[in-house]
Design an enzyme around this catalytic site. Structure first.
Site, PDB file in Angstrom:
ATOM      1  N   HIS A  31      -1.676  -1.684   2.608  1.00 42.43           N
ATOM      2  CA  HIS A  31      -1.377  -2.213   3.163  1.00 42.43           C
ATOM      3  C   HIS A  31      -0.269  -1.874   4.432  1.00 42.43           C
ATOM      4  O   HIS A  31      -0.415  -0.680   4.724  1.00 42.43           O
ATOM      5  CB  HIS A  31      -0.124  -2.615   1.804  1.00 42.43           C
ATOM      6  CG  HIS A  31       0.433  -1.228   1.464  1.00 42.43           C
ATOM      7  ND1 HIS A  31       1.564  -0.616   2.096  1.00 42.43           N
ATOM      8  CD2 HIS A  31       0.343  -0.838   0.198  1.00 42.43           C
ATOM      9  CE1 HIS A  31       2.150   0.585   1.399  1.00 42.43           C
ATOM     10  NE2 HIS A  31       1.711   0.323  -0.046  1.00 42.43           N
ATOM     11  N   HIS A  34       0.896   1.359   4.781  1.00 45.34           N
ATOM     12  CA  HIS A  34       0.048   2.664   4.895  1.00 45.34           C
ATOM     13  C   HIS A  34      -0.496   2.831   6.693  1.00 45.34           C
ATOM     14  O   HIS A  34      -0.408   3.417   6.993  1.00 45.34           O
ATOM     15  CB  HIS A  34      -1.492   2.073   4.467  1.00 45.34           C
ATOM     16  CG  HIS A  34      -1.956   2.259   2.685  1.00 45.34           C
ATOM     17  ND1 HIS A  34      -1.442   1.497   2.310  1.00 45.34           N
ATOM     18  CD2 HIS A  34      -1.548   3.556   2.599  1.00 45.34           C
ATOM     19  CE1 HIS A  34      -1.629   2.049   0.878  1.00 45.34           C
ATOM     20  NE2 HIS A  34      -1.045   3.125   0.829  1.00 45.34           N
ATOM     21  N   GLN A  58      -4.518  12.785 -11.099  1.00 48.20           N
ATOM     22  CA  GLN A  58      -2.946  12.536 -11.119  1.00 48.20           C
ATOM     23  C   GLN A  58      -2.675  11.258 -11.713  1.00 48.20           C
ATOM     24  O   GLN A  58      -1.635  10.845 -12.537  1.00 48.20           O
ATOM     25  CB  GLN A  58      -2.418  12.114  -9.667  1.00 48.20           C
ATOM     26  CG  GLN A  58      -3.047  10.939  -8.489  1.00 48.20           C
ATOM     27  CD  GLN A  58      -2.370  10.887  -7.389  1.00 48.20           C
ATOM     28  OE1 GLN A  58      -3.300  11.918  -6.760  1.00 48.20           O
ATOM     29  NE2 GLN A  58      -1.363   9.651  -7.273  1.00 48.20           N
ATOM     30  N   SER A 182       3.563  -1.836  -1.985  1.00 49.27           N
ATOM     31  CA  SER A 182       3.370  -0.568  -2.987  1.00 49.27           C
ATOM     32  C   SER A 182       1.271  -1.301  -3.546  1.00 49.27           C
ATOM     33  O   SER A 182       1.609  -2.621  -3.295  1.00 49.27           O
ATOM     34  CB  SER A 182       3.854  -0.270  -3.921  1.00 49.27           C
ATOM     35  OG  SER A 182       2.772  -0.247  -5.523  1.00 49.27           O
ATOM     36  N   SER A 183       0.374  -1.052  -3.693  1.00 48.30           N
ATOM     37  CA  SER A 183      -0.818  -1.527  -4.482  1.00 48.30           C
ATOM     38  C   SER A 183      -0.521  -1.723  -5.403  1.00 48.30           C
ATOM     39  O   SER A 183      -1.008  -2.845  -5.801  1.00 48.30           O
ATOM     40  CB  SER A 183      -1.769  -0.498  -3.979  1.00 48.30           C
ATOM     41  OG  SER A 183      -1.988   0.112  -2.606  1.00 48.30           O
TER      42      SER A 183
HETATM   43  O1  PAF Z   1       0.674   8.198  -2.316  1.00 43.65           O
HETATM   44  C1  PAF Z   1      -1.105   8.378  -2.791  1.00 43.65           C
HETATM   45  O2  PAF Z   1      -1.561   7.465  -2.332  1.00 43.65           O
HETATM   46  C2  PAF Z   1      -1.293   9.027  -3.243  1.00 43.65           C
HETATM   47  O3  PAF Z   1      -0.772  10.605  -4.318  1.00 43.65           O
HETATM   48  C3  PAF Z   1      -1.894  10.993  -2.291  1.00 43.65           C
HETATM   49  C4  PAF Z   1      -0.768  11.574  -2.265  1.00 43.65           C
HETATM   50  C5  PAF Z   1      -2.808  10.165  -1.671  1.00 43.65           C
HETATM   51  C6  PAF Z   1      -2.658  11.497  -3.589  1.00 43.65           C
HETATM   52  O4  PAF Z   1      -3.863  11.318  -3.966  1.00 43.65           O
END
Ligand code: PAF
Length: 278
Positions: A31, A34, A58, A182-183
């Protein structure tokens, strides 16, 4: 933009360069936030690499890994238009080959807030970010202030582990009604989308109260809870008034402070924050 999927291809690209390299790590579904990171990186470096990797380590077992939005073609076009030179979009087994068994152990800064609600999240973030930094070897790496605790965890890792990179924090980009991009906003239906700006309203109400002289952290937390409580579609997970570097909760705001919150709105868990620069 040159799209590659193998670590060896990134190393080949990097090895042939002499100028500075900026890195924008992402999980894709890009978006304007980014894009602003890539544009900033473009102004400050000779070459820009972005990474697109939905990092499984994560995400918790009950989180949204499987449904996390993906659109590689659109991401590639946006990166191309923003002046990105290289897009590294590896498959999972390129980052975590069979037998992968080493992780970054994050410390106190990763423990509260998102770390407490999402066990293992920052371990996964720190591990993948360190790997991406080692693969690309950028001079600067760009992260959004929207994920304030992530930024603090990465800064601490880079300092503690002597990673030779400058971490650059970039301002949160918002829609006209204040909702931070945010995505995960793509999960919101029309009614939840209409309710979601309550996060920013709660933060700005507390920031206004601070500007008016309120220095009690509990007083500021109360303001955020009151604003959120008035929106029936919002379920508050936490509100926080913390030190921006350590993320420890404050009693009194006598210097810089991070106001942050996590709120569930329909199917989406949204986070946002505002920095009081004291
Ligand atoms: O913020 C994000 O999109 C993710 O946490 C990152 C920093 C690319 C790590 O996977």
């Amino acid at each position: 933009v040159k799209v590659v999927t193998r670590v060896s291809e990134v190393r080949g690209w990097r090895g042939a360069l002499s100028g500075t390299v900026g890195l924008v790590p992402t999980m894709g579904y890009l978006h304007a936030g980014h894009v602003s990171l890539v544009e900033r990186a473009r102004r400050e470096n000779d070459r820009i690499a972005a990474t697109l990797f939905v990092n499984p380590t994560q995400f918790g077992p009950r989180e949204d890994l499987a449904r996390y939005p993906r659109d590689l073609d659109r991401d590639r076009r946006l990166l191309e238009a923003a002046g990105c030179d290289l897009l590294f979009a590896p498959p999972v087994e390129e980052i975590y080959p069979a037998g992968f068994d080493t992780f970054v152990e994050t410390g106190a800064v990763a423990a509260p807030l998102e770390g407490a609600r999402r066990p293992g999240h920052f371990r996964g973030v720190a591990t993948v970010v360190l790997k991406l930094l080692n693969i690309v070897r950028p001079d600067r790496a760009y992260f959004g202030q929207k994920d304030a605790q992530q930024l603090a965890v990465i800064r601490k890792m880079v300092a503690d582990l002597d990673v030779p990179v400058e971490v650059v924090a970039c301002p949160t980009v918002r829609d006209a009604d204040g909702l931070a991009l945010s995505s995960r906003n793509s999960y919101l239906g029309p009614e939840d989308r209409a309710a979601a700006p309550v996060l920013y309203r709660a933060l700005t109400a507390a920031a206004d109260r601070w500007r008016a002289g309120e220095r009690s952290a509990d007083g500021l937390r109360r303001v955020m809870r009151e604003v959120l409580g008035a929106e029936p579609r919002a379920q508050t997970d936490y509100v926080s008034v913390a030190d921006p570097a350590t993320l420890q909760e404050l009693d009194t705001v006598s210097g810089p402070a991070l106001l942050s919150l996590a709120v569930r709105v329909g199917p989406a868990r949204l986070i946002d924050n505002v920095l009081l620069d004291g």
